[in-house]
Write a protein that holds these residues in place. Sequence first.
Motif, PDB file in Angstrom:
ATOM      1  N   LYS A 151      31.993  -2.486  42.270  1.00 45.54           N
ATOM      2  CA  LYS A 151      31.868  -3.925  42.489  1.00 45.54           C
ATOM      3  C   LYS A 151      30.936  -4.536  41.449  1.00 45.54           C
ATOM      4  O   LYS A 151      30.102  -3.857  40.842  1.00 45.54           O
ATOM      5  CB  LYS A 151      31.356  -4.245  43.896  1.00 45.54           C
ATOM      6  N   ILE A 152      31.081  -5.828  41.264  1.00 46.94           N
ATOM      7  CA  ILE A 152      30.209  -6.578  40.362  1.00 46.94           C
ATOM      8  C   ILE A 152      28.856  -6.795  41.028  1.00 46.94           C
ATOM      9  O   ILE A 152      28.771  -7.078  42.223  1.00 46.94           O
ATOM     10  CB  ILE A 152      30.836  -7.941  40.022  1.00 46.94           C
ATOM     11  N   VAL A 153      27.808  -6.659  40.238  1.00 46.20           N
ATOM     12  CA  VAL A 153      26.465  -6.986  40.701  1.00 46.20           C
ATOM     13  C   VAL A 153      25.747  -7.789  39.625  1.00 46.20           C
ATOM     14  O   VAL A 153      25.703  -7.373  38.458  1.00 46.20           O
ATOM     15  CB  VAL A 153      25.630  -5.726  41.021  1.00 46.20           C
ATOM     16  N   VAL A 154      25.218  -8.947  40.004  1.00 47.13           N
ATOM     17  CA  VAL A 154      24.344  -9.733  39.130  1.00 47.13           C
ATOM     18  C   VAL A 154      23.142 -10.094  39.992  1.00 47.13           C
ATOM     19  O   VAL A 154      23.292 -10.709  41.045  1.00 47.13           O
ATOM     20  CB  VAL A 154      25.025 -11.024  38.626  1.00 47.13           C
TER      21      VAL A 154
ATOM     22  N   HIS B 128       6.682  -8.845  34.215  1.00 50.06           N
ATOM     23  CA  HIS B 128       6.945  -9.960  35.128  1.00 50.06           C
ATOM     24  C   HIS B 128       7.927 -10.946  34.502  1.00 50.06           C
ATOM     25  O   HIS B 128       8.902 -11.374  35.138  1.00 50.06           O
ATOM     26  CB  HIS B 128       5.650 -10.687  35.462  1.00 50.06           C
ATOM     27  N   SER B 129       7.665 -11.320  33.258  1.00 47.31           N
ATOM     28  CA  SER B 129       8.498 -12.301  32.578  1.00 47.31           C
ATOM     29  C   SER B 129       9.934 -11.800  32.426  1.00 47.31           C
ATOM     30  O   SER B 129      10.898 -12.551  32.619  1.00 47.31           O
ATOM     31  CB  SER B 129       7.916 -12.637  31.199  1.00 47.31           C
ATOM     32  N   HIS B 130      10.069 -10.538  32.066  1.00 46.67           N
ATOM     33  CA  HIS B 130      11.393  -9.955  31.861  1.00 46.67           C
ATOM     34  C   HIS B 130      12.203  -9.965  33.154  1.00 46.67           C
ATOM     35  O   HIS B 130      13.379 -10.366  33.179  1.00 46.67           O
ATOM     36  CB  HIS B 130      11.242  -8.529  31.330  1.00 46.67           C
ATOM     37  N   LEU B 131      11.584  -9.526  34.235  1.00 52.11           N
ATOM     38  CA  LEU B 131      12.290  -9.420  35.514  1.00 52.11           C
ATOM     39  C   LEU B 131      12.734 -10.780  36.048  1.00 52.11           C
ATOM     40  O   LEU B 131      13.717 -10.876  36.782  1.00 52.11           O
ATOM     41  CB  LEU B 131      11.406  -8.724  36.536  1.00 52.11           C
ATOM     42  N   LYS B 132      12.019 -11.833  35.666  1.00 51.54           N
ATOM     43  CA  LYS B 132      12.326 -13.170  36.187  1.00 51.54           C
ATOM     44  C   LYS B 132      13.243 -13.979  35.272  1.00 51.54           C
ATOM     45  O   LYS B 132      13.603 -15.110  35.617  1.00 51.54           O
ATOM     46  CB  LYS B 132      11.021 -13.936  36.435  1.00 51.54           C
ATOM     47  N   THR B 133      13.622 -13.410  34.142  1.00 57.14           N
ATOM     48  CA  THR B 133      14.462 -14.151  33.188  1.00 57.14           C
ATOM     49  C   THR B 133      15.726 -13.411  32.771  1.00 57.14           C
ATOM     50  O   THR B 133      16.689 -14.048  32.339  1.00 57.14           O
ATOM     51  CB  THR B 133      13.669 -14.512  31.914  1.00 57.14           C
ATOM     52  N   VAL B 134      15.737 -12.089  32.866  1.00 58.85           N
ATOM     53  CA  VAL B 134      16.893 -11.299  32.418  1.00 58.85           C
ATOM     54  C   VAL B 134      17.496 -10.568  33.622  1.00 58.85           C
ATOM     55  O   VAL B 134      16.852  -9.693  34.194  1.00 58.85           O
ATOM     56  CB  VAL B 134      16.489 -10.284  31.333  1.00 58.85           C
ATOM     57  N   PRO B 135      18.712 -10.909  34.014  1.00 53.64           N
ATOM     58  CA  PRO B 135      19.291 -10.303  35.210  1.00 53.64           C
ATOM     59  C   PRO B 135      19.764  -8.869  34.999  1.00 53.64           C
ATOM     60  O   PRO B 135      20.144  -8.470  33.895  1.00 53.64           O
ATOM     61  CB  PRO B 135      20.487 -11.214  35.528  1.00 53.64           C
ATOM     62  N   PHE B 136      19.725  -8.119  36.072  1.00 55.61           N
ATOM     63  CA  PHE B 136      20.411  -6.834  36.133  1.00 55.61           C
ATOM     64  C   PHE B 136      21.878  -7.151  36.423  1.00 55.61           C
ATOM     65  O   PHE B 136      22.183  -7.825  37.400  1.00 55.61           O
ATOM     66  CB  PHE B 136      19.816  -5.977  37.257  1.00 55.61           C
ATOM     67  N   GLU B 137      22.790  -6.697  35.559  1.00 51.48           N
ATOM     68  CA  GLU B 137      24.205  -7.030  35.780  1.00 51.48           C
ATOM     69  C   GLU B 137      25.122  -6.020  35.099  1.00 51.48           C
ATOM     70  O   GLU B 137      24.762  -5.398  34.102  1.00 51.48           O
ATOM     71  CB  GLU B 137      24.509  -8.461  35.314  1.00 51.48           C
ATOM     72  N   ASN B 138      26.317  -5.873  35.690  1.00 50.17           N
ATOM     73  CA  ASN B 138      27.313  -4.931  35.166  1.00 50.17           C
ATOM     74  C   ASN B 138      28.625  -5.631  34.827  1.00 50.17           C
ATOM     75  O   ASN B 138      29.713  -5.056  34.939  1.00 50.17           O
ATOM     76  CB  ASN B 138      27.558  -3.803  36.168  1.00 50.17           C
ATOM     77  N   LEU B 139      28.546  -6.885  34.407  1.00 48.24           N
ATOM     78  CA  LEU B 139      29.734  -7.699  34.192  1.00 48.24           C
ATOM     79  C   LEU B 139      30.678  -7.119  33.144  1.00 48.24           C
ATOM     80  O   LEU B 139      31.903  -7.156  33.306  1.00 48.24           O
ATOM     81  CB  LEU B 139      29.322  -9.115  33.789  1.00 48.24           C
ATOM     82  N   ASP B 140      30.142  -6.582  32.059  1.00 49.37           N
ATOM     83  CA  ASP B 140      31.011  -6.077  30.992  1.00 49.37           C
ATOM     84  C   ASP B 140      31.923  -4.962  31.484  1.00 49.37           C
ATOM     85  O   ASP B 140      33.052  -4.820  31.007  1.00 49.37           O
ATOM     86  CB  ASP B 140      30.171  -5.586  29.808  1.00 49.37           C
ATOM     87  N   ILE B 141      31.441  -4.166  32.430  1.00 46.73           N
ATOM     88  CA  ILE B 141      32.263  -3.082  32.969  1.00 46.73           C
ATOM     89  C   ILE B 141      33.516  -3.645  33.633  1.00 46.73           C
ATOM     90  O   ILE B 141      34.609  -3.084  33.528  1.00 46.73           O
ATOM     91  CB  ILE B 141      31.441  -2.232  33.959  1.00 46.73           C
ATOM     92  N   HIS B 142      33.378  -4.788  34.289  1.00 47.77           N
ATOM     93  CA  HIS B 142      34.497  -5.378  35.025  1.00 47.77           C
ATOM     94  C   HIS B 142      35.325  -6.338  34.179  1.00 47.77           C
ATOM     95  O   HIS B 142      36.414  -6.736  34.587  1.00 47.77           O
ATOM     96  CB  HIS B 142      33.970  -6.059  36.287  1.00 47.77           C
ATOM     97  N   PHE B 143      34.816  -6.695  33.009  1.00 49.28           N
ATOM     98  CA  PHE B 143      35.585  -7.524  32.086  1.00 49.28           C
ATOM     99  C   PHE B 143      36.094  -6.702  30.904  1.00 49.28           C
ATOM    100  O   PHE B 143      36.557  -7.251  29.909  1.00 49.28           O
ATOM    101  CB  PHE B 143      34.733  -8.697  31.595  1.00 49.28           C
ATOM    102  N   ASN B 144      35.968  -5.372  31.035  1.00 55.15           N
ATOM    103  CA  ASN B 144      36.488  -4.442  30.027  1.00 55.15           C
ATOM    104  C   ASN B 144      35.895  -4.651  28.644  1.00 55.15           C
ATOM    105  O   ASN B 144      36.558  -4.442  27.631  1.00 55.15           O
ATOM    106  CB  ASN B 144      38.022  -4.526  29.945  1.00 55.15           C
ATOM    107  N   ASN B 145      34.635  -5.056  28.599  1.00 52.52           N
ATOM    108  CA  ASN B 145      33.928  -5.180  27.325  1.00 52.52           C
ATOM    109  C   ASN B 145      33.044  -3.948  27.149  1.00 52.52           C
ATOM    110  O   ASN B 145      32.151  -3.703  27.966  1.00 52.52           O
ATOM    111  CB  ASN B 145      33.056  -6.434  27.308  1.00 52.52           C
ATOM    112  N   PRO B 146      33.257  -3.143  26.120  1.00 52.13           N
ATOM    113  CA  PRO B 146      32.495  -1.913  25.957  1.00 52.13           C
ATOM    114  C   PRO B 146      30.982  -2.165  25.852  1.00 52.13           C
ATOM    115  O   PRO B 146      30.547  -3.090  25.161  1.00 52.13           O
ATOM    116  CB  PRO B 146      33.029  -1.324  24.646  1.00 52.13           C
ATOM    117  N   ILE B 147      30.221  -1.351  26.553  1.00 52.08           N
ATOM    118  CA  ILE B 147      28.760  -1.378  26.444  1.00 52.08           C
ATOM    119  C   ILE B 147      28.369  -0.326  25.420  1.00 52.08           C
ATOM    120  O   ILE B 147      28.624   0.864  25.605  1.00 52.08           O
ATOM    121  CB  ILE B 147      28.094  -1.103  27.796  1.00 52.08           C
ATOM    122  N   VAL B 148      27.786  -0.765  24.335  1.00 52.03           N
ATOM    123  CA  VAL B 148      27.463   0.106  23.208  1.00 52.03           C
ATOM    124  C   VAL B 148      25.951   0.316  23.151  1.00 52.03           C
ATOM    125  O   VAL B 148      25.192  -0.658  23.163  1.00 52.03           O
ATOM    126  CB  VAL B 148      27.959  -0.504  21.879  1.00 52.03           C
TER     127      VAL B 148
END
Length: 255
Positions: free
Chosen positions: A199-202, A28-48
Motif C-alpha cells: 500500500k501507499i504510505v505518505v 527536528h527540521s528534517h522530520l517536519k519538512t520531508v515526508p516518509f513516502e513510497n510513492l515511486d514504488i506505486h508509480f513505477n518510478n525506479p528508486i536509484v
Amino acid sequence: MNIDQYLKRIKFSRSPKVDLKTLIELQHSHLKTVPFENLDIHFNNPIVLNIEHIYDKVINKNRGGFCYELNGLFYYLLYQIGFKVKMISAQVYMKDGIYSDEFDHMGIIVDIEGVSYLVDVGFGKFSLSPLKIKIDTEIKDELGVFMFKKGEDYFTICEVENGKVIPQYRFKEQERALLDFENMCNFHQTNLKSNFKKKIVVSILTETGRKTLNNNQFKLTSNDQVEVEEFDEKDFEKILKKYFNMEVEKTKSRN
C-alpha cells in the motif's frame, strides 16, 4: 550537493555547527519538512541509490522517500557539515523474536566528542531527537520513551510502552556504504512480499501531531485528536497535492 539549498528545503535558517544542538535541530527540521513516502514504488518510478538522484528528488522536486533515500541523503548532509557520521545496516523487528534481513533498514550513527547517537529520519513514526546509545537506560524523547539493549553482536533499539520493552530494530556499528543497500532497495521496489508494495504510505510529523495518507484515507492527528477522511482512489493525486503539496511525475503508469 548544495548544502544551502538542502537547509532551505528543511527550513533550517542558521549556520550549522558541529555540535549536539545543531544535530538535534537538523533532525527536528528534517522530520517536519520531508515526508516518509513510497510513492515511486506505486508509480513505477525506479528508486536509484545515487545521491545526486535522491537530492534532485527530495530537494529540487519537493518529494520525500523511504529509509535508504532519507537517511542516505541526511548522512551526506551531516558529513559535509563536518559531523563524524556513518551509515549502518539494521534489521527490523517482525514478531516472535524474528527480524528482517540485513540491509532491510538504514540508520545513521553520529559521534560527538566520543559519544555515539543513533539518528534516523527514515523510519516513519520514531524518535524526534537523536538517541544517545546508552544501554538499559530509558531515554525520554518528545515522541516516546526508548531504550537500547545489547546482545552479543547487535544493539537493539526498543520503545518502552506501559513498562513493556518493544524491539524496533537491531543493528551493528559496522560502517556501510550507500550501494550496500542496493539489493534490499530493489527487493522493496519489486517483490510483492515487501510491505512497501502492499500500500501507499505518505507520512510526516507536524508541530502538533502527524499527517498520514494511504491509498484511500487521509488521517490527521493533532493534540491527541484524530480526524479521518476517506476518499475514492481516483482522487489520490488531488488529495496528495492538497495535504502534502506534492506531485509525482506521470512518466509511467501507476500500479
